[in-house]
Design an enzyme around this catalytic site. Sequence first.
Site, mmCIF file in Angstrom:
data_model
loop_
_atom_site.group_PDB
_atom_site.id
_atom_site.type_symbol
_atom_site.label_atom_id
_atom_site.label_comp_id
_atom_site.label_asym_id
_atom_site.label_seq_id
_atom_site.Cartn_x
_atom_site.Cartn_y
_atom_site.Cartn_z
ATOM 1 N N SER A 118 -57.478 21.920 14.528
ATOM 2 C CA SER A 118 -58.488 21.598 15.536
ATOM 3 C C SER A 118 -59.820 22.323 15.328
ATOM 4 C CB SER A 118 -57.947 21.917 16.936
ATOM 5 O OG SER A 118 -57.687 23.293 17.075
ATOM 6 N N GLY A 125 -45.992 30.429 37.162
ATOM 7 C CA GLY A 125 -45.070 30.103 38.248
ATOM 8 C C GLY A 125 -43.941 29.185 37.858
ATOM 9 N N PRO A 144 -47.548 31.991 30.196
ATOM 10 C CA PRO A 144 -46.838 32.916 31.102
ATOM 11 C C PRO A 144 -47.626 33.125 32.393
ATOM 12 C CG PRO A 144 -47.020 33.829 28.876
ATOM 13 C CD PRO A 144 -47.910 32.635 28.926
ATOM 14 N N LYS A 181 -57.975 24.605 26.809
ATOM 15 C CA LYS A 181 -59.237 24.941 26.130
ATOM 16 C C LYS A 181 -60.425 24.858 27.083
ATOM 17 C CE LYS A 181 -57.553 23.612 21.549
ATOM 18 N NZ LYS A 181 -57.625 22.690 20.415
#
Length: 788
Positions: free
Chosen positions: A686, A369, A366, A729
């Site tokens: 991960s 743009g 979020p 990340k």
Amino acid sequence: MKQSEQLVHNALPEMLPVVPTMDIVVFPNQIVPLLVLDERIIQGINKAVDDEHKLVLLLASKKQSDTYQGIIGTKDLYDVGTVASIMRVIKVPEGGIKILVQGITRAFVHDVVADEGVLHADIEQIFYEEELSNTETLAQKKNIKDLAEHISTSGHALSPDFHIILSKMNDPEKMADFILSHLNLRVDQAQRLLECRTHTALLEELFAHLSKEFEVSEMQENIKSRARESMNQSQKEFYLREQIKAIKKELGEDDADEIDQLRTKIGKLELTEEVRTEVNRQLNRLEKTSPDSMEAAVIRGYLDWIAGLPWGIETVDNLEIEHAKQILDEDHYGLKEIKERILDFISIRHLKQDGYSPILCLAGPPGTGKTSLGKSIARSLGRNFFRISLGGVNDEAEIRGHRRTYVGAMPGRFLQGIRKAGSMNPVIIIDELDKIGSDFRGDPSAAMLEVLDPNQNVSFYDNYLGLPFDLSRVIFIATANNVDSISEPLRDRMEVIHLAGYTLEEKINIAVNYLTKKAINESGLDAHQIIISKEIISEIIQSYTREAGVRELERLLKKLCSKAARSLVEKNELIVFSIDNLELYLGPRKFIQSESYSESQVGICNGLAWTAYGGEIIKVEAVIMPGKGKLILTGSLGNVMQESARAALSYARAHAKEFDIDTKMFTQYDLHIHVPGGGIPKDGPSAGVTLLSSILSAMTGRAINAAYAMTGELNLRGNVMPIGGVKEKILAAKRNMVPNVILPDQNKNDLIGAEELTEGIEVIWVKHADEVLTHVLMPVIKKTSGPH
């Protein structure tokens, strides 16, 4: 029984050839010509002619000539017919014969059999049941004569001498024959008259038909007289419409002016042949429908929607590349990939005017743009713009519209958007596509398949419109935070462009060039020298916001401007903002550089995680304690993450000798792994290398270097597998001031074209767990004899 009937009865054979008739019922005493083409019927007629009586049985067919398929079965014939005498037979040159027959008496058919290719019927003559002097019969005769007199005096006589001749008749059958010769009845109506058992029933039926004929004739004359007053003989269509107007006035439904205006308005639209045919059909229905009825309101609303859509209206695209670049750069900083894609589209339109329109999906956290970018794209192309939010929508009718049978039905959101945009080629933003729902009312994401398929949306079908509508010239731009929650078929129809979060430098540039100016303008401080320096913006970003986008940053800048506006109004002085007085206006700093990110500790490792709101750093903690070799997992870990922890423990156990770990550590001690933030569910593969590093640190007593953050899936052989969300990340590590990031070697390609992300941070690419442990496991400071 009359003498003639008795003579016929005495001479009537039990079996007679059958002649089926279509579209006509022959009554006794009627003389009728018939055309016969069927060879089997002709054979029966020839046998009847050879017989001295020359009699046949005329049976009407239940099938009409417009539904006749070439075969009439015995079940298709009525059970009551007329015995007729053949008066004349004429052969027709084209084949078949014409016969002239006279009806004699009625007969009931017991059975129809085929004998030597000829249909024969087993018959029984039918007689009327009551005497001619019956009082009710006399009353019916008088009613019919009175009605005939009224018809004659009103000028609507069926023939010039109809009343005179009828007034002299007293025999009900003769009266019936005379009246029937003047009426045009359907086969089923005439058959009911033929089957009447009593004179009273016969005359009652005739009176009803004669009354109806008179009413129809009177109404026709009334309509003609009204229409004749304003008719123009040179315009046939105008004459017909005037007749319709007269009918409407008779019914009190004079709404022709409104319909004419609607017809004129729709006539100017550039409709396809299929659409125009349907619209004309609906207009004709509206003319015949009462204006106060519910159906008229539905049709009128439907036609208003047809007239309101921008059929054939398109805006002209601005195909200047430099103009598009300028607009896109004015409104948004960065977002290089999406800007390049729009410039590619403009270039294609330069070369091919009817080229396809792109269907894009902007995926990212979020505040990056995505939605506002749609407005900029529309402005750069000179197109109209409309936004549709699908967050929480769980009704398929929101996409395809409601069927017109429902009260309050409306088209779907896309046709509503096209109507509001006013052109066939707008830019439509489909916001929050990943948050679309589904329930018993249907699956809106399945309905979106047709909207977003360039091979299908050329003829998009809306349930309300009921006609194909072309959406192929619309530029669709969908936005989503998490593309994984979008169904695979729907995702396959879009070109997905991932937008990572902004770096510190990008946020500063956005704040300086866009957000600060916007905040000052909205606070009414344009005429005042309000200065918010880059240093202050950098401090706000690092100490008050930890987000991938810039929404919270924008809110804080507006808050500073509101404080300046209040000071100007209350004290007539401007505030000079500095790093030292930020807490006075924004409150205490929310994020202070934690020592936990820089302090190396045993069993605590920095992991990198991806969320729909950007990348995050998570702490993985491990501790061992006396027990029975149990693995304890806490912190709201999902199934996949729990399996990663078990796999990491198995790898550590299999390679215990390499790390000088006593095997008793796995049987006499319990291992507890915890990921702080227990209220937040965590899952995914991960964290494999992070879990392994934390486990080995706890079992060896070697601290983990806090200058490293890591991510990567681990298999049982120790290979580091690729993961997703690499850009997010890296940005998370940079936001938390971690200087080194360990990533799987197979993810190198993810940073091609985005090398600027690695500025100010060192990326270490690894293929095996040993490489990770070499970097992060620090030497033992002091020797320990027990577990840690």
